[in-house]
Enzyme design. Sequence first.
Site, PDB file in Angstrom:
ATOM      1  N   TYR A 131      41.888  51.695  40.212  1.00 42.34           N
ATOM      2  CA  TYR A 131      43.026  50.585  40.845  1.00 42.34           C
ATOM      3  C   TYR A 131      42.151  49.826  41.984  1.00 42.34           C
ATOM      4  O   TYR A 131      42.416  48.633  41.604  1.00 42.34           O
ATOM      5  CB  TYR A 131      43.868  51.572  41.848  1.00 42.34           C
ATOM      6  CG  TYR A 131      44.853  50.629  42.585  1.00 42.34           C
ATOM      7  CD1 TYR A 131      45.834  49.933  41.778  1.00 42.34           C
ATOM      8  CD2 TYR A 131      44.714  50.385  43.847  1.00 42.34           C
ATOM      9  CE1 TYR A 131      46.928  49.097  42.439  1.00 42.34           C
ATOM     10  CE2 TYR A 131      45.784  49.850  44.535  1.00 42.34           C
ATOM     11  CZ  TYR A 131      46.717  48.923  43.927  1.00 42.34           C
ATOM     12  OH  TYR A 131      47.552  48.298  44.738  1.00 42.34           O
ATOM     13  N   LYS A 135      42.107  45.607  41.541  1.00 43.77           N
ATOM     14  CA  LYS A 135      42.268  44.934  42.893  1.00 43.77           C
ATOM     15  C   LYS A 135      41.291  44.127  43.544  1.00 43.77           C
ATOM     16  O   LYS A 135      41.513  42.890  43.871  1.00 43.77           O
ATOM     17  CB  LYS A 135      43.087  45.570  44.023  1.00 43.77           C
ATOM     18  CG  LYS A 135      44.274  46.159  43.739  1.00 43.77           C
ATOM     19  CD  LYS A 135      45.436  45.006  43.250  1.00 43.77           C
ATOM     20  CE  LYS A 135      46.781  45.377  43.109  1.00 43.77           C
ATOM     21  NZ  LYS A 135      47.653  44.103  42.787  1.00 43.77           N
TER      22      LYS A 135
END
Length: 237
Positions: A131, A135
């Site tokens: 993740y 990002k």
Amino acid sequence: MKNRLVAIVTGGNRGIGLAIARLLKKRGAQVEIFSRSHEGDVRDRRSLLSFAKNIKMKHGRLDLFVNCAGVSKWKPLEDIDDNFMSELYETNVLGTLWGSQAAALFLNKGGAIVNVSSLAGKRGSANNSAYCASKFAVNGITQSLAKELGPKGIRVNAVCPVYVTTETILNSLQDPAAPPRGQSVKTYLKDFAKTQTALGRLPTAEEVAEAVYFLGTSASSAITGQCVNVDCGTLPQ
């Protein structure tokens, strides 16, 4: 209203995206939502291009494109597989890139792209490498496109929220690999706010929406290429 702001919000049917859509509407904007519940998938480049084109034709203008659709999941390194990585990468990274591509083609001069990133795009955390990588990529896309699209009069910025207590994040935090690690999610978030933020609380979805609104309108006409923390002082910069 002839000059009514026209905006597209991906993932605008729930959580932060819904708060953004509601605030834009409250401020008088014409908001069009692109989401799976509206038969739209940000992983489909052609679908995004077609949607943006149709909105431009429908309203005669497109002023703001908000890339909010995303997936948040934790998993330790040894458990990451192709399917998990594909889900995160295709939604968070490609979804942002394809949305920006569509926006760049149809935004009016003076228009803006605002990407909803995360504080995880600025610092790593355990069981969160996939993740965080997605990002960090969103922030890189934001900075690169600010340089690329600036000459066309298009600004590109991102907001980087810390935990926002939406249904999506509350469900995600219940995963065994997520930071609570067996502790109740409510207790974990309360402790996090007390020990990790400067203000002793977490931001609301509405506060994130306010930041998006600011970056998406002429009030921020000199701001581009920035990834702005909305984190109640979790990561002062």
